[in-house]
Design an enzyme around this catalytic site. Structure first.
Site, PDB file in Angstrom:
ATOM      1  N   LYS A   1       5.652   4.001   4.858  1.00 39.99           N
ATOM      2  CA  LYS A   1       6.359   2.950   4.115  1.00 39.99           C
ATOM      3  C   LYS A   1       7.444   3.533   3.223  1.00 39.99           C
ATOM      4  O   LYS A   1       8.264   2.812   2.667  1.00 39.99           O
ATOM      5  CB  LYS A   1       5.356   2.141   3.286  1.00 39.99           C
ATOM      6  CG  LYS A   1       4.371   1.335   4.150  1.00 39.99           C
ATOM      7  CD  LYS A   1       3.350   0.611   3.292  1.00 39.99           C
ATOM      8  CE  LYS A   1       2.228  -0.048   4.079  1.00 39.99           C
ATOM      9  NZ  LYS A   1       2.584  -1.340   4.686  1.00 39.99           N
TER      10      LYS A   1
ATOM     11  N   ARG B   1       0.836  -1.198   0.000  1.00 41.72           N
ATOM     12  CA  ARG B   1       0.000   0.000   0.000  1.00 41.72           C
ATOM     13  C   ARG B   1       0.876   1.255   0.000  1.00 41.72           C
ATOM     14  O   ARG B   1       1.986   1.256   0.545  1.00 41.72           O
ATOM     15  CB  ARG B   1      -0.920  -0.009   1.225  1.00 41.72           C
ATOM     16  CG  ARG B   1      -2.006  -1.052   1.160  1.00 41.72           C
ATOM     17  CD  ARG B   1      -2.907  -0.833  -0.051  1.00 41.72           C
ATOM     18  NE  ARG B   1      -3.718   0.348   0.114  1.00 41.72           N
ATOM     19  CZ  ARG B   1      -5.002   0.340   0.476  1.00 41.72           C
ATOM     20  NH1 ARG B   1      -5.635  -0.796   0.650  1.00 41.72           N
ATOM     21  NH2 ARG B   1      -5.666   1.470   0.607  1.00 41.72           N
TER      22      ARG B   1
END
Ligand code: 26Q
Length: 836
Positions: A573, A568
């Site tokens: 991230k 995602r």
């Protein structure tokens, strides 16, 4: 009283003498032809692969259903304890190839289809993904139920049958466009509707309190708007062991008498509207993988899942044991996949007290011995809260029960820490303030006998940070269960050539005992084995190129380093850090710094939550940078940056086999575990990563010399935070300064002025929670180490083999065995073949 909405039909049809279906080529060809020609009504003129897929799937499904009934009977006869995995998401992907592998018929079917002039791979590709999940948490649930069936554990998955799954993503002008995923439009042959097990779910209304003839308090929840939950069952086969468990998904529909009332009153439109509002509940999966607070439809979904599943389990109990609940907690347990189904704590109390007449203490003894909670996030903003007002309006009885749970809990806290008001406020399930909120994680903790994180670091941080007060109170409830992935889907099925090489080398025991992959380690020193390994890897890269060629219209060079980040899109991230590195490489090419250059192909994929503006901007940036690089004749094969649209389970099945380098680069302390990291490792990719989530354990297993580590540790992140100064870091680093200049000068958005300002400002801010700039230098240095290793082909291949060989820990068989030994305590129970 449990009720049956649909009368069980009385005629007794004895099918116990049915012969078992054959498993030979001839049997499959016969069944295939019958389904294709009769059931589906097709003939030789039909050119659609879809029907060939359906005919094959029907033949396979018949075999699963036989074993499923045998499994069900074995569980019933043995009277074993049952486990129930409650999850708002099951990201199952495709079923056909998994079912064939687990039945052990892949080769037979492949030959049968060949005789029919068909290609198995084409039929497999005709199946659409069941995308009933967002990402890690949903796919974990799917891997878990696979391992439960393989370990022959009596576990049922409970979830929702969303009409629309995760949206499909297209990219237009570099931007994400969401398209509805109507995954059921061509039917779903794997599921069976079970109207006879429908459950009634109450919403709204109010409560009435009185006393019965014995002076016991009686509560009635009345004037409710009821909805029916209808279950759809999907078989979940274990690996070649005759066990087939079930995934039971609930669909919301209008109750028939509800419709009728309105209709008789003459308001047809109202009746139709009511029907629609009931069916809306399971219409769509919420496409965000962080909390979207406060949406009433989401709360309806959560309650429908919890209530229908618990009523189902209780029906089964009452049907077999009557109304004595004395042994219920010894025979049942519920694992809550994050807080999403945690209203189950209050709902089980309600069912036991209001419907089955247990006292508070009896009901609480059962509830707090059957519920177990898994946390999947450390981000405080992702912790679920529901406004008390909303809960009172939608679920008034549940809100009363939560208040009572909280009152009793807080008196326990007071007894332990007399006079500590601050602690009471901190630990209260109800967050006080203008708009009072129910803290669902606290409800889950108070109501559960086990609380676990999903990787060592994550569990430690839960105990020391987010849930510190609760850990002090109940240290023994807390534990860790490091995630895994199922090696059947994520190695055997998706990478058949590598699987074959492994089996040829060490036998096939690894399929159900992944630690046996360690037997590959000595072969890393064998030149012939390394050669065979490289050949498989190269063929897989080639296959990935072919698979993506049409979609992206760019031919990739199979000898380039395939550097892949798929997950995602999220700031934590740090896809942005990846992009900064790509821009740096581009800058080096432009300034002629290309001595000993390593060609690199950077692939990024992932979906952004539709409401997450920054994540969508990141997708746009990736595409724009990719385009500039691609259109620059000076770059050529040296560098590519490609965004692969519509990342999903079936895409990962290709992608993870063709990766050289796996990007796991989250800010330390933010990624609970990660599971993509495990899929890449298992398929022989090397990891560049931070000390975050399960990366730490991956590095421990494979050894630091076979892992590219960079970045601040979680502790260093905490230390640096108060005086984080990205500007100074940029000023001190010439490479970074040039990268930022390119970004800020509009080089990647020449005709779209200002569109990346938000991104630039966010990473330059001293308050950037993800501290992207802080890790730039060490990331670039680690990437140089990657290139040095990649250019030494023998060394790289050795490292690749060792990564695969060290991935044994990351099988969900190991994870589930731990859940079972330490939390569930279920007895493995083999299915009995009804004919023998
Ligand atoms: C909550 C409320 C309203 C709407 C949506 C949500 C929601 C939905 C999904 C919140 C979170 C999720 C999913 C979270 C998730 O996938 N977490 C990941 O779980 C993996 C399995 O444990 C870990 O490996 C990942 O590190 C973690 O990010």
């Amino acid at each position: 009283m449990p009720h049956r909405i649909f009368e069980k039909s009385t005629p007794h049809v004895d099918i116990s003498k049915l012969p078992h279906l054959g498993m030979n080529k001839k049997d499959f060809i016969e069944d295939f032809k019958r389904y294709y020609g009769h059931r589906l009504g097709r003939d030789a003129n039909c050119r659609s692969l879809h029907y060939a897929y359906e005919a094959l799937a029907l033949a396979i499904s018949d075999r699963l259903i036989e074993r499923w009934k045998d499994t069900y009977n074995a569980y019933r006869e043995s009277n074993c304890k049952r486990g129930f995995y409650l999850s708002m998401e099951f990201l199952m992907g495709r079923s056909l190839s998994n079912a064939m592998l687990n039945l052990g018929v892949t080769d037979v079917i492949s030959k049968a289809l060949y005789d029919l002039g068909l290609e198995l791979e084409e039929l497999v590709d005709a199946e659409s993904d069941a995308g009933l999940g967002n990402g890690g948490l949903g796919r974990l649930a799917a891997c878990f139920i696979d391992s439960c069936a393989t370990l022959q554990l009596p576990v049922t998955g409970y979830g929702l049958r969303y009409e629309y799954g995760m949206f499909s993503q297209t990219i237009v002008n570099g931007e994400q466009i969401e398209n509805p995923d109507h995954w059921l439009k061509n039917g779903n042959i794997w599921e069976i509707e079970r109207l006879e097990y429908a459950q009634k779910i109450k919403f709204g209304g109010h409560t009435e309190h009185s006393f019965d003839e014995h002076g016991n308090k009686v509560t009635r929840w009345v004037d409710t708007h009821d909805v029916l939950a209808v279950p759809y069952d999907t078989p979940v086969p274990g690996y070649q062991n005759r066990t087939v468990n079930v995934l039971r998904l609930w669909k919301a529909t209008a109750t028939s008498n509800f419709d009728l009332q309105e209709f008789n009153a003459g308001d047809y439109a109202e009746a139709v509207a009511a029907k629609n509002s009931a069916e809306n509940i399971t219409m769509v999966l919420y496409p965000n993988d962080a909390n979207e607070n406060g949406k009433v439809l989401r709360l309806r979904q959560q309650y429908l899942l919890a209530s229908a599943s618990l009523q189902d389990v209780i029906c089964l109990w009452v049907g077999r044991r009557g109304h004595d609940f004395t042994h219920f907690a010894e025979k049942n347990c519920f694992q809550l996949n994050d807080t999403h189904p945690s209203i189950a704590v209050a709902e089980l109390m309600r069912l036991l007290m209001d419907e089955h007449k247990l006292s508070w203490n009896q009901a609480w003894a059962i509830t707090s011995k059957t519920m177990a909670y898994t946390n999947h996030t450390l981000l405080p903003e992702a912790l679920e809260k529901w406004s008390v007002g909303l809960m009172q309006a939608l679920l008034p009885r549940l809100m009363e029960i939560i208040f009572e749970i909280n009152a009793r809990f807080l008196s326990e806290v007071s007894a332990r820490w007399p006079g500590d008001g601050a602690r009471l406020a901190r630990m209260s399930i109800i967050e006080e303030g203008g708009d009072k909120q129910v803290r669902m994680a606290y409800l889950a903790i108070v109501g559960s006998y086990s609380i676990n994180g999903v990787a060592e670091l994550h569990s430690k941080l839960l105990q020391q940070g987010l849930f510190k007060d609760f850990y002090e109170l109940w240290p023994a409830k807390f534990n860790n269960k490091t995630n895994g992935v199922t090696p059947r889907r994520w190695l055997a099925a998706c990478n058949p050539d590598l699987a074959e090489l492994i089996t040829k080398t060490i036998g096939d025991g690894w399929l159900t005992d992944l630690s046996q992959l360690a037997k590959l380690k000595p072969h890393a020193d064998n030149k012939a084995f390394r050669k065979a390994w490289t050949q498989v890897q190269l063929a897989n890269k080639q296959r990935l190129i072919e698979y993506k060629k049409e979609e992206i219209g760019i031919e990739l060079n199979v000898n380039a380093l395939f550097d892949i980040q798929v997950k995602r899109i999220h700031e934590y991230k740090r896809q942005l850090l990846n992009v900064l590195h790509v821009i740096h490489l581009y800058d080096r090419i432009k300034r002629g710094d290309t001595a000993n250059w390593t060609n690199r192909c950077v692939l990024i994929a992932g979906k952004a939550a539709p409401g997450y503006a920054m994540a969508k901007k990141i997708i746009k940036l990736i595409n724009n940078v990719g385009n500039v690089i691609h259109n620059d004749p000076e770059v050529g094969d040296k560098l590519k940056l490609i965004f692969l649209p519509n990342y999903r389970v079936s895409a990962m099945e290709r992608i993870c086999t063709g990766a050289d380098l796996s990007e796991q680069i989250s800010t330390a302390g933010k990624e609970a575990s990660g599971t993509g990291n495990m899929k890449f490792m298992m398929n022989g990719a090397l990891t560049i990563g931070t000390l975050d989530g399960a990366n730490i354990e991956i590095r421990e297993e494979v050894g630091e010399e076979n892992f590219f580590l960079f970045g601040l540790t979680e502790e260093q992140v905490q230390e640096l935070r108060p005086h984080y100064n990205p500007w100074a870091m940029i000023a001190e680093d010439n490479d970074l300064q040039r990268v930022m200049n390119l970004l800020e000068s509009g080089h990647f958005n020449q005709f779209e002025p200002g569109i990346f300002n938000d991104i630039v400002n966010s990473i330059k801010s001293p308050h950037d929670p993800w501290m992207t700039i802080a890790d730039f230098r060490s990331y670039v240095d680690a990437q140089k180490q990657v290139e040095i290793a990649y250019n030494d082909k023998e060394r790289w291949t050795r490292m690749s083999i060792l990564n695969c060989a060290s991935s044994g820990k990351f099988s969900t068989d190991r994870t589930i065995a731990e859940y079972n030994n330490e939390i569930w305590k279920l007895t493995p129970t083999a299915a009995i073949k009804s004919q023998d």
